[in-house]
Design a protein around this motif. Structure first.
Motif, short mmCIF file in Angstrom:
data_model
loop_
_atom_site.label_atom_id
_atom_site.label_comp_id
_atom_site.label_asym_id
_atom_site.label_seq_id
_atom_site.Cartn_x
_atom_site.Cartn_y
_atom_site.Cartn_z
N GLY B 123 0.83 -1.21 0.00
CA GLY B 123 0.00 0.00 0.00
C GLY B 123 0.85 1.25 0.00
N ILE B 124 1.90 1.24 0.82
CA ILE B 124 2.81 2.39 0.90
C ILE B 124 3.48 2.61 -0.46
N TYR B 125 3.96 1.50 -1.03
CA TYR B 125 4.62 1.61 -2.33
C TYR B 125 3.66 2.15 -3.39
N SER B 126 2.43 1.62 -3.40
CA SER B 126 1.44 2.06 -4.40
C SER B 126 1.14 3.54 -4.28
N ALA B 127 1.14 4.05 -3.04
CA ALA B 127 0.83 5.47 -2.85
C ALA B 127 2.00 6.34 -3.31
N VAL B 128 3.20 5.92 -2.95
CA VAL B 128 4.37 6.74 -3.29
C VAL B 128 4.61 6.73 -4.80
N ARG B 129 4.36 5.56 -5.42
CA ARG B 129 4.50 5.46 -6.88
C ARG B 129 3.12 5.33 -7.50
N GLN B 130 2.28 6.30 -7.23
CA GLN B 130 0.90 6.24 -7.71
C GLN B 130 0.86 6.17 -9.24
N TYR B 131 -0.03 5.33 -9.75
CA TYR B 131 -0.24 5.14 -11.20
C TYR B 131 0.97 4.53 -11.91
N SER B 132 1.92 3.96 -11.16
CA SER B 132 3.02 3.26 -11.82
C SER B 132 2.52 1.87 -12.23
N THR B 133 3.31 1.19 -13.05
CA THR B 133 2.92 -0.15 -13.49
C THR B 133 2.74 -1.08 -12.29
N ALA B 134 3.68 -0.99 -11.34
CA ALA B 134 3.59 -1.85 -10.16
C ALA B 134 2.33 -1.56 -9.37
N ASP B 135 1.97 -0.29 -9.28
CA ASP B 135 0.74 0.09 -8.57
C ASP B 135 -0.46 -0.62 -9.18
N TYR B 136 -0.56 -0.54 -10.51
CA TYR B 136 -1.68 -1.21 -11.19
C TYR B 136 -1.64 -2.73 -10.99
N ALA B 137 -0.43 -3.30 -11.07
CA ALA B 137 -0.29 -4.75 -10.94
C ALA B 137 -0.75 -5.20 -9.55
N PHE B 138 -0.29 -4.53 -8.52
CA PHE B 138 -0.67 -4.89 -7.15
C PHE B 138 -2.17 -4.77 -6.95
N THR B 139 -2.73 -3.68 -7.51
CA THR B 139 -4.17 -3.46 -7.37
C THR B 139 -4.94 -4.62 -8.01
N THR B 140 -4.51 -5.03 -9.21
CA THR B 140 -5.19 -6.10 -9.91
C THR B 140 -5.14 -7.40 -9.11
N VAL B 141 -3.93 -7.76 -8.67
CA VAL B 141 -3.78 -8.99 -7.91
C VAL B 141 -4.63 -8.92 -6.63
N GLY B 142 -4.58 -7.78 -5.98
CA GLY B 142 -5.34 -7.60 -4.74
C GLY B 142 -6.82 -7.77 -4.95
N LEU B 143 -7.33 -7.19 -6.04
CA LEU B 143 -8.76 -7.28 -6.30
C LEU B 143 -9.17 -8.71 -6.64
N ILE B 144 -8.30 -9.44 -7.33
CA ILE B 144 -8.60 -10.85 -7.61
C ILE B 144 -8.70 -11.61 -6.29
N GLY B 145 -7.76 -11.31 -5.40
CA GLY B 145 -7.78 -11.95 -4.08
C GLY B 145 -9.06 -11.63 -3.33
N LEU B 146 -9.51 -10.40 -3.47
CA LEU B 146 -10.72 -9.98 -2.76
C LEU B 146 -11.95 -10.67 -3.34
N ALA B 147 -11.94 -10.85 -4.67
CA ALA B 147 -13.13 -11.38 -5.34
C ALA B 147 -13.24 -12.90 -5.25
N THR B 148 -12.12 -13.58 -4.97
CA THR B 148 -12.17 -15.04 -4.91
C THR B 148 -12.64 -15.48 -3.52
N PRO B 149 -13.68 -16.32 -3.46
CA PRO B 149 -14.12 -16.78 -2.14
C PRO B 149 -13.00 -17.56 -1.44
N ASN B 150 -12.90 -17.36 -0.12
CA ASN B 150 -11.82 -18.00 0.63
C ASN B 150 -11.80 -19.51 0.52
N PHE B 151 -13.00 -20.10 0.57
CA PHE B 151 -13.02 -21.57 0.58
C PHE B 151 -12.48 -22.12 -0.74
#
Lengths: 308, 329
Positions: B123-151
């Protein structure tokens, strides 16, 4: 040139890249800051005063594109070309807060809300000198006394939100002066304060300058404040320097129509304004926006003249 | 500050009293009680219950008393530390709950640390490097994690673990250690099993923590005190961590207290899938079978933990943020 001047700004142009295209904030700005002298930069909002001072501190955002040069001539070391320092250059860090420091407009938000006053002031010492934490704290205590705080030991353990606006501004001034900078930049330091506190802070800045013999770059839009503190005045409008001169010359006998305009816009200015300068005001209204060129007047002042 | 804590603790008493009445009403709502279901089950297996047996059973559970008296017996015992007897497991509730609560605590803290150690720096990295490629990549992976049911993540991990390593990841222990006394080998066996639930449960909080940290920090980076610190000559990394990150992280510290109630109710599905000996499945079972003492105790514990968690959150927030601390003393 370097003998009397602490800073020379030469042909400084700053552009900001935005989504809607680039905006030019400073156009070919040149002036000098002499040693041991308070120079006021006056101008309305958006005239480029703060961009100029932030350029000296290299605090502009990444979207800024700078050309031209700012050279600092420190008392005991080699001149530094501020504009060409890399962001990671150790000289830049020793410049910020060491050789040049800054007092900000908003004392209510310029201090961290969750750190103690003493910690924030002493940090400035720890950033620039190899001293123990205790030594830094005791230095901070004596600096806070110099800016007029009482019960310093107790106040250093307090947080900014327990302080009034005037007290916070004193803390920020102490923080700025603790490393004995050769240039102190005050960016509208009294704008957010009420009138009586304003006067106290101005007296404080002026008396500290006389004591420490440093240079002060004082940014304001208030000509009353200029009359109170400044030795020299730089008048700016629309990112350009219109007039540079001694404070008495500029206030009594302004050469540039815009300066007359500014003077006349002050409450109570009617009494001081002569018929002649009123006419100049009208001319100014008509002339602004035309092409300009810097010319040297008979008494050695630089005045930008409008070419119609 | 002491006065404030005392006042808050005293304020918890009426809250918990009201909650206990509600809990008692809820567990009384379904038709029938333990005795009827016992008798029903026993009769189904062919045992004939005499009316005298039934009556004595009722008396044993105070079921022959009027409801308010039953409530007083129940809550009185609960306060003195006797949570009653679980019919379903034929064990005192105390024995059932505490060990499971311990494992739940272990998994929850592990998952929290896992989430924070990864998500906060990202989160810190994404804020400091806002809109960088890594920021987008982390966001995408994070959202996939959020959308996948835990079980589902749990099932996938179990499948991969079984296929690649030939390991069975169900439970917290290998079969030979389940009932063994504590030893170094049992402890390492626990660690070998623990990481799966920690990752599965930790992933769910990852995206939200990451995004919140990014948003909080972006707000703080704009604040004038950051410029002041820069103008003072503070080195960049120290500046970032000491000022904006220090303030942006406050809300997270205060959520630690709110995790307490999830110790009992949280992640029940994952626990069922992974066959974890935690409290989640226990609560579900007790509710399905109308195991009154077990269900009542768990819900009551849940409420107590919620109220304590709230207090803990407030205290933690006051501890990290002087502005709040001084308002309250």
């Amino acid at each position: 040139m370097s003998a009397n001047n602490l800073v020379s700004i030469n042909n400084l142009t700053v552009e900001f890249k935005t989504e809607l295209g680039s905006v030019t904030a400073l156009k070919d700005v040149s002036f000098d800051l002499p040693r041991n002298c308070i120079t006021a930069v006056v101008g309305e909002s958006g005239s480029g005063k703060s961009v100029t001072s932030n350029s000296i501190m290299r605090l502009l955002p990444d979207s800024a594109q700078t050309s031209g040069e700012i050279i600092l001539y420190p008392q005991k070391s080699e001149p530094i070309s501020i504009t060409s320092l890399a962001e990671k250059d150790p000289r830049l860090r020793s410049l910020r807060g060491g050789l040049v420091s800054m007092v900000f407009q908003e004392p209510m938000t310029a201090l961290s809300p969750v750190h103690r006053i003493g910690d924030q002031v002493a940090e400035a010492v720890l950033c620039h000198r190899e001293v123990s934490k205790e030594a830094a704290w005791s230095e901070a205590a004596s600096m806070l006394e110099q800016v007029g705080l009482t019960d310093v030991q107790q106040k250093m353990r307090m947080y900014p939100f327990e302080f009034s606006g005037g007290m916070r501004q004193r803390v920020i001034i102490a923080m700025a002066l603790i490393c004995h900078p050769q240039l102190l930049i005050c960016d509208e330091p009294t704008t957010a304060l009420d009138v009586t506190i304003q006067a106290e802070i101005l007296v404080l800045i002026k008396s500290l300058q006389q004591k420490l013999q440093n240079s002060v770059l004082f940014i304001t839009h208030d000509l009353g404040v200029v009359a109170q503190v400044a030795d020299r005045v730089v008048v700016m409008y629309d990112g350009q320097v219109l007039e540079v001169g001694d404070v008495k010359q500029i206030l009594k006998n302004p050469q540039h129509p815009y300066t007359c305009h500014l003077l006349a816009s002050m409450p109570g200015a009617e009494r001081r304004t002569t018929k002649e300068s009123k006419q100049k005001n009208w001319a100014a209204g008509a002339a602004l926006g035309g092409g300009t060129a810097l010319a040297t007047a008979e008494d050695g002042r630089q005045v930008r003249e409008f070419v119609r | 500050m002491k006065k404030y804590i005392l006042r808050r603790v005293l304020g918890m008493v009426p809250t918990l009293a009201v909650i206990s009445v509600l809990v008692f009403i809820v567990i009384q709502l379904p038709e029938g009680d333990i005795v009827t279901s016992t008798v029903g089950q026993l009769e189904a297996t062919g045992v004939d219950m005499s009316d005298d047996r039934i009556e004595s059973l009722r008396a044993q559970y105070y079921l022959d008393q009027p409801l308010p008296i039953q409530y007083l017996y129940w809550i009185g015992n609960f306060i003195t530390g006797d949570m009653g007897f679980s019919y379903l497991y034929a064990q005192p509730v105390n024995e059932l709950v505490w060990e499971r609560l311990g494992y739940t605590l272990l998994i929850s803290i592990g998952a929290l640390l896992f989430t924070w150690l990864l998500a906060l720096p990202i989160g810190i990295y994404s804020a400091v490097r806002q809109y960088s490629t890594a920021d987008y990549a982390f966001t995408t992976v994070g959202l996939i994690g959020l959308a996948t049911p835990n079980f589902l993540i749990a099932l996938i991990l179990m499948y991969l673990g079984y296929n690649w390593f030939g390991l069975s990841f169900g439970g917290l222990f290998s079969p030979e250690y389940i009932n063994a006394p504590w030893s170094w080998a049992r402890f390492t066996d626990l660690l070998a099993h623990l990481w799966i639930p920690v990752i599965v449960i930790g992933t769910s909080g990852m995206a939200i923590t990451m995004r919140l940290m990014r948003a909080n920090l972006l707000d703080e980076l704009e604040k004038p005190y950051v410029t002041t610190a820069r103008a003072k000559g503070v080195p960049p990394l120290k500046l970032l961590l000491k000022y904006p990150v220090r303030i942006a992280i406050n809300p997270f510290i205060s959520t630690i207290g709110l995790l307490l109630p999830t110790l009992i109710s949280g992640e029940a599905i994952v626990a069922v899938v992974l066959n974890l000996p935690t409290t989640g499945p226990l609560l579900i079972q007790s509710l399905i079978t109308q195991d009154m003492y077990l269900a009542g105790s768990l819900i009551m514990l849940l409420s107590v933990l919620t109220v304590i968690g709230m207090l803990l959150s407030d205290l933690l927030l006051a501890w990290v943020d002087p502005r709040i601390r001084y308002e309250r003393t």
